[in-house]
Write an enzyme that holds these catalytic residues in place. Structure first.
Site, PDB file in Angstrom:
ATOM      1  CG  HIS A  30      -5.137 -16.297 -37.885  1.00  0.00           C
ATOM      2  ND1 HIS A  30      -5.937 -17.368 -37.540  1.00  0.00           N
ATOM      3  CD2 HIS A  30      -3.949 -16.518 -37.268  1.00  0.00           C
ATOM      4  CE1 HIS A  30      -5.267 -18.197 -36.755  1.00  0.00           C
ATOM      5  NE2 HIS A  30      -4.063 -17.696 -36.573  1.00  0.00           N
ATOM      6  CG  HIS A  75      -0.371 -21.293 -37.602  1.00  0.00           C
ATOM      7  ND1 HIS A  75      -1.404 -20.839 -38.406  1.00  0.00           N
ATOM      8  CD2 HIS A  75      -0.631 -20.799 -36.362  1.00  0.00           C
ATOM      9  CE1 HIS A  75      -2.245 -20.123 -37.678  1.00  0.00           C
ATOM     10  NE2 HIS A  75      -1.802 -20.089 -36.435  1.00  0.00           N
ATOM     11  CG  ASP A  92       0.173 -17.187 -35.007  1.00  0.00           C
ATOM     12  OD1 ASP A  92      -0.832 -16.918 -35.691  1.00  0.00           O
ATOM     13  OD2 ASP A  92       0.220 -18.124 -34.197  1.00  0.00           O
ATOM     14  CG  HIS A 142       0.234 -14.895 -29.927  1.00  0.00           C
ATOM     15  ND1 HIS A 142       0.156 -14.499 -31.247  1.00  0.00           N
ATOM     16  CD2 HIS A 142      -0.480 -16.051 -29.842  1.00  0.00           C
ATOM     17  CE1 HIS A 142      -0.565 -15.361 -31.921  1.00  0.00           C
ATOM     18  NE2 HIS A 142      -0.966 -16.314 -31.097  1.00  0.00           N
TER      19      HIS A 142
END
Length: 298
Positions: A83, A241, A245, A268
């Site tokens: 973030h 969101h 990321d 991720h």
């Protein structure tokens, strides 16, 4: 990779900070953003450890992509960095020392907006050194277990499209969002999007000691009926969101990019894998930032 142009590097005009509570550990947390010289890049500093060790925000220093992105070398590690990196990359801030007094930054509301506000308050200085802009000639496509992430050529801009698919009848459902990655669009469209999880994920995370102080009002939790004790900021907030990321994780490539990133159910792990592939695709004569000696702590 092909070099498409360049722009002046940017750093903060003055230091700025954010305080709060760490999401994972529940401990008090503080992050200080400090201006940095040209070609520093983004560097995390653990001010609470002897010698104030520094960790470059570079894919070579990724140590985990389990639920969040963590960086480190030896005993010095920082987690949930995506973030902060998204806020810096989204605002096109290239050189900054990010000082932490623990292993984790403040969690705030699960978005990057508090970091964006602090960085905007710090102002921007243009630097003399130039930052190259890179693109790809041929698509790079990664896939794993029904998830995919691709980078397609686009010489004019950086776009990110994300397809979120938990099934048509399973919250959070199916969503799609596309971001044109300018600072204005980043702040307006994705900076306030919050992290989310499923109700069945809560207890396993707490058993690991993560998020024990959080409630459903602090993060976006979905059960079979929808959002628990909270409200979405956009109908497609989870997809937004995921883009946030992606912006943060791709910043670990250390490159200014042009292209179209398309993700489907990726997270991720694939984000970092793409950042690594982009580094590997650089012309061989260009040195890796991971090999550059770290600047000494102040």
């Amino acid at each position: 990779m092909i070099e498409l142009g360049s722009r002046p590097q940017r750093t903060l005009a003055r230091r700025t900070s954010v305080t709060g509570t760490a999401f994972l550990t529940g401990l008090p947390a503080c992050v200080v953003f400090e201006p940095a010289p040209e070609d520093t890049g983004i560097v995390f500093e653990r001010a609470d450890l002897p010698g104030r060790p520094r960790i470059p925000a570079h894919v070579a220093h990724v140590v985990s992509t389990d639920r969040c992105t963590a960086l480190g070398h030896g005993p010095a590690q920082v987690m949930l960095v995506e973030h902060i990196l998204a806020a810096l990359a989204g605002l096109h801030l290239d050189n900054c020392v990010v000082v932490l007094h623990g292993p984790e930054p403040p969690g705030l509301d699960g978005s990057a907006y508090g970091f964006v506000q602090a960085l905007q308050a710090g102002g921007v200085v243009l630097q003399k050194a130039m930052r190259p802009i890179w693109g790809v000639v041929e698509p790079i496509v990664l896939s794993e277990d029904g998830r995919s992430l691709a980078f397609y050529p686009d010489r004019e801009r950086l776009r990110i499209t994300y397809y979120l698919d938990y099934g048509a009848f399973r919250p959070p459902g199916q969503h799609r969002h596309t971001l044109v990655c300018t600072p204005e669009h980043f702040v307006r469209e994705v900076a306030r999007s919050r992290t989310f999880l499923l109700a069945e994920e809560v207890q396993p995370l707490r058993q690991r000691g993560w998020g024990t102080s959080l409630t459903a009002a602090d993060v976006v939790v979905f059960d079979r009926r929808g959002v628990v004790a909270n409200r979405l900021r956009w109908a497609d907030e989870p997809a937004r969101h995921k883009i946030l990321d992606l912006v943060g994780d791709l910043a670990l490539a250390g490159l200014e990019l042009r292209g179209h990133v398309v993700g489907c159910r990726s997270g991720h792990r694939l984000n970092v894998a793409l950042a690594r592939r982009l580094r590997e695709a650089l012309p061989s004569a260009r040195p890796s930032a991971a090999a550059v000696p770290l600047p000494a702590a102040a």
